[in-house]
Design a protein around this motif. Structure first.
Motif, PDB file in Angstrom:
ATOM      1  N   LEU A  40      44.322  75.972 -59.797  1.00 21.59           N
ATOM      2  CA  LEU A  40      43.198  76.625 -59.144  1.00 21.59           C
ATOM      3  C   LEU A  40      43.692  77.588 -58.071  1.00 21.59           C
ATOM      4  CD1 LEU A  40      40.113  76.780 -59.133  1.00 21.59           C
ATOM      5  CD2 LEU A  40      40.106  74.880 -57.525  1.00 21.59           C
ATOM      6  N   ARG A  41      44.659  77.147 -57.263  1.00 24.18           N
ATOM      7  CA  ARG A  41      45.241  78.037 -56.244  1.00 24.18           C
ATOM      8  C   ARG A  41      45.885  79.251 -56.896  1.00 24.18           C
ATOM      9  NH1 ARG A  41      46.777  73.291 -53.844  1.00 24.18           N
ATOM     10  NH2 ARG A  41      48.845  73.413 -54.758  1.00 24.18           N
ATOM     11  N   ASP A  42      46.589  79.055 -58.009  1.00 21.67           N
ATOM     12  CA  ASP A  42      47.210  80.162 -58.728  1.00 21.67           C
ATOM     13  C   ASP A  42      46.169  81.155 -59.227  1.00 21.67           C
ATOM     14  OD1 ASP A  42      49.664  78.981 -58.269  1.00 21.67           O
ATOM     15  OD2 ASP A  42      49.945  78.295 -60.343  1.00 21.67           O
ATOM     16  N   ALA A  43      45.037  80.646 -59.719  1.00 25.32           N
ATOM     17  CA  ALA A  43      43.960  81.527 -60.197  1.00 25.32           C
ATOM     18  C   ALA A  43      43.367  82.324 -59.049  1.00 25.32           C
ATOM     19  CB  ALA A  43      42.869  80.714 -60.898  1.00 25.32           C
ATOM     20  N   HIS A  44      43.144  81.681 -57.906  1.00 27.49           N
ATOM     21  CA  HIS A  44      42.621  82.399 -56.735  1.00 27.49           C
ATOM     22  C   HIS A  44      43.575  83.520 -56.349  1.00 27.49           C
ATOM     23  CE1 HIS A  44      40.459  78.518 -55.213  1.00 27.49           C
ATOM     24  NE2 HIS A  44      39.817  79.074 -56.209  1.00 27.49           N
ATOM     25  N   THR A  45      44.859  83.174 -56.235  1.00 28.10           N
ATOM     26  CA  THR A  45      45.865  84.133 -55.796  1.00 28.10           C
ATOM     27  C   THR A  45      45.994  85.290 -56.783  1.00 28.10           C
ATOM     28  OG1 THR A  45      47.053  82.348 -54.709  1.00 28.10           O
ATOM     29  CG2 THR A  45      48.285  84.356 -55.112  1.00 28.10           C
ATOM     30  N   ALA A  46      46.003  84.986 -58.065  1.00 27.26           N
ATOM     31  CA  ALA A  46      46.165  86.023 -59.090  1.00 27.26           C
ATOM     32  C   ALA A  46      45.036  87.042 -59.043  1.00 27.26           C
ATOM     33  CB  ALA A  46      46.237  85.379 -60.475  1.00 27.26           C
ATOM     34  N   HIS A  47      43.861  86.619 -58.630  1.00 32.91           N
ATOM     35  CA  HIS A  47      42.712  87.516 -58.593  1.00 32.91           C
ATOM     36  C   HIS A  47      42.361  87.967 -57.186  1.00 32.91           C
ATOM     37  CE1 HIS A  47      42.010  87.022 -62.841  1.00 32.91           C
ATOM     38  NE2 HIS A  47      42.173  85.720 -62.685  1.00 32.91           N
ATOM     39  N   GLY A  48      43.199  87.604 -56.215  1.00 37.73           N
ATOM     40  CA  GLY A  48      42.981  88.043 -54.843  1.00 37.73           C
ATOM     41  C   GLY A  48      41.728  87.465 -54.209  1.00 37.73           C
ATOM     42  N   LEU A  49      41.356  86.261 -54.607  1.00 40.08           N
ATOM     43  CA  LEU A  49      40.150  85.622 -54.085  1.00 40.08           C
ATOM     44  C   LEU A  49      40.505  84.479 -53.150  1.00 40.08           C
ATOM     45  CD1 LEU A  49      38.148  85.275 -57.413  1.00 40.08           C
ATOM     46  CD2 LEU A  49      37.748  86.950 -55.612  1.00 40.08           C
ATOM     47  N   THR A  50      39.654  84.268 -52.170  1.00 45.82           N
ATOM     48  CA  THR A  50      39.775  83.070 -51.348  1.00 45.82           C
ATOM     49  C   THR A  50      39.034  81.953 -52.078  1.00 45.82           C
ATOM     50  OG1 THR A  50      37.722  83.441 -50.115  1.00 45.82           O
ATOM     51  CG2 THR A  50      39.741  84.466 -49.237  1.00 45.82           C
ATOM     52  N   PRO A  51      39.318  80.705 -51.762  1.00 42.32           N
ATOM     53  CA  PRO A  51      38.562  79.615 -52.382  1.00 42.32           C
ATOM     54  C   PRO A  51      37.054  79.759 -52.142  1.00 42.32           C
ATOM     55  CG  PRO A  51      40.515  78.725 -51.358  1.00 42.32           C
ATOM     56  CD  PRO A  51      40.437  80.179 -50.966  1.00 42.32           C
ATOM     57  N   ARG A  52      36.664  80.220 -50.965  1.00 39.95           N
ATOM     58  CA  ARG A  52      35.237  80.397 -50.656  1.00 39.95           C
ATOM     59  C   ARG A  52      34.625  81.497 -51.547  1.00 39.95           C
ATOM     60  NH1 ARG A  52      33.924  80.346 -44.609  1.00 39.95           N
ATOM     61  NH2 ARG A  52      34.023  78.137 -45.005  1.00 39.95           N
ATOM     62  N   GLN A  53      35.354  82.586 -51.767  1.00 35.32           N
ATOM     63  CA  GLN A  53      34.852  83.648 -52.650  1.00 35.32           C
ATOM     64  C   GLN A  53      34.723  83.141 -54.082  1.00 35.32           C
ATOM     65  OE1 GLN A  53      37.887  86.510 -51.663  1.00 35.32           O
ATOM     66  NE2 GLN A  53      36.410  87.810 -50.584  1.00 35.32           N
ATOM     67  N   PHE A  54      35.670  82.356 -54.503  1.00 35.34           N
ATOM     68  CA  PHE A  54      35.622  81.778 -55.839  1.00 35.34           C
ATOM     69  C   PHE A  54      34.380  80.896 -55.980  1.00 35.34           C
ATOM     70  CE2 PHE A  54      37.062  78.853 -59.206  1.00 35.34           C
ATOM     71  CZ  PHE A  54      37.532  79.769 -60.130  1.00 35.34           C
ATOM     72  N   HIS A  55      34.087  80.116 -54.939  1.00 34.10           N
ATOM     73  CA  HIS A  55      32.904  79.259 -54.921  1.00 34.10           C
ATOM     74  C   HIS A  55      31.634  80.114 -54.986  1.00 34.10           C
ATOM     75  CE1 HIS A  55      30.259  76.216 -52.582  1.00 34.10           C
ATOM     76  NE2 HIS A  55      30.153  76.006 -53.859  1.00 34.10           N
ATOM     77  N   ILE A  56      31.584  81.186 -54.222  1.00 30.16           N
ATOM     78  CA  ILE A  56      30.423  82.085 -54.218  1.00 30.16           C
ATOM     79  C   ILE A  56      30.190  82.646 -55.619  1.00 30.16           C
ATOM     80  CG2 ILE A  56      29.619  84.352 -53.420  1.00 30.16           C
ATOM     81  CD1 ILE A  56      30.992  83.649 -50.693  1.00 30.16           C
ATOM     82  N   LEU A  57      31.243  83.136 -56.245  1.00 23.91           N
ATOM     83  CA  LEU A  57      31.097  83.696 -57.593  1.00 23.91           C
ATOM     84  C   LEU A  57      30.616  82.634 -58.583  1.00 23.91           C
ATOM     85  CD1 LEU A  57      34.256  85.986 -57.793  1.00 23.91           C
ATOM     86  CD2 LEU A  57      31.864  86.698 -57.553  1.00 23.91           C
TER      87      LEU A  57
END
Length: 115
Positions: A40-57
């Motif tokens: 999950l951290r790798d996916a966030h980093t690869a797409h330049g997202l914070t965990p909070r942004q990922f949650h929002i999306l």
């Protein structure tokens, strides 16, 4: 007639958590959880997202358009912090904010997924 007797074996100390085999459910679940978090951290980093942004999306994907106030409540985020999370998402075309026609001060957050 032959007499049978029970043979005695030395008693082992009680097993401890450290003695638990690595393939038992507890350690396996812990390893699985660790691996899931790493991915999950790798996916966030690869797409330049914070965990909070990922949650929002994810919320916008699952629930559709939400007003920013609703999104702030759902994510337990202060409105001022939410704006700092939404601005880069909007700049990347991942969300679109549309002004509420009934209240010009209140934009709707993440009305549409981008791309």
């Amino acid at each position: 007639m032959t007499k049978l007797s029970r043979t005695t074996t030395p008693t082992a100390p009680p097993a401890t958590r450290r003695d638990e085999p690595r393939n038992s459910p507890g350690p396996r679940l812990a390893l699985l959880g660790h691996e899931a978090m790493r991915r999950l951290r790798d996916a966030h980093t690869a797409h330049g997202l914070t965990p909070r942004q990922f949650h929002i999306l994810g919320l916008l994907h699952d629930r559709g358009p939400l007003a920013q106030t609703e999104l702030a409540i759902e994510t337990d985020t202060a409105a001022s912090v939410l704006v700092t999370q939404l601005n880069p998402l909007e700049a990347e075309g991942l969300v679109t904010r549309i002004r509420d026609v009934h209240d010009r001060r209140r934009p709707r957050g993440g009305a549409h997924g981008g791309r």
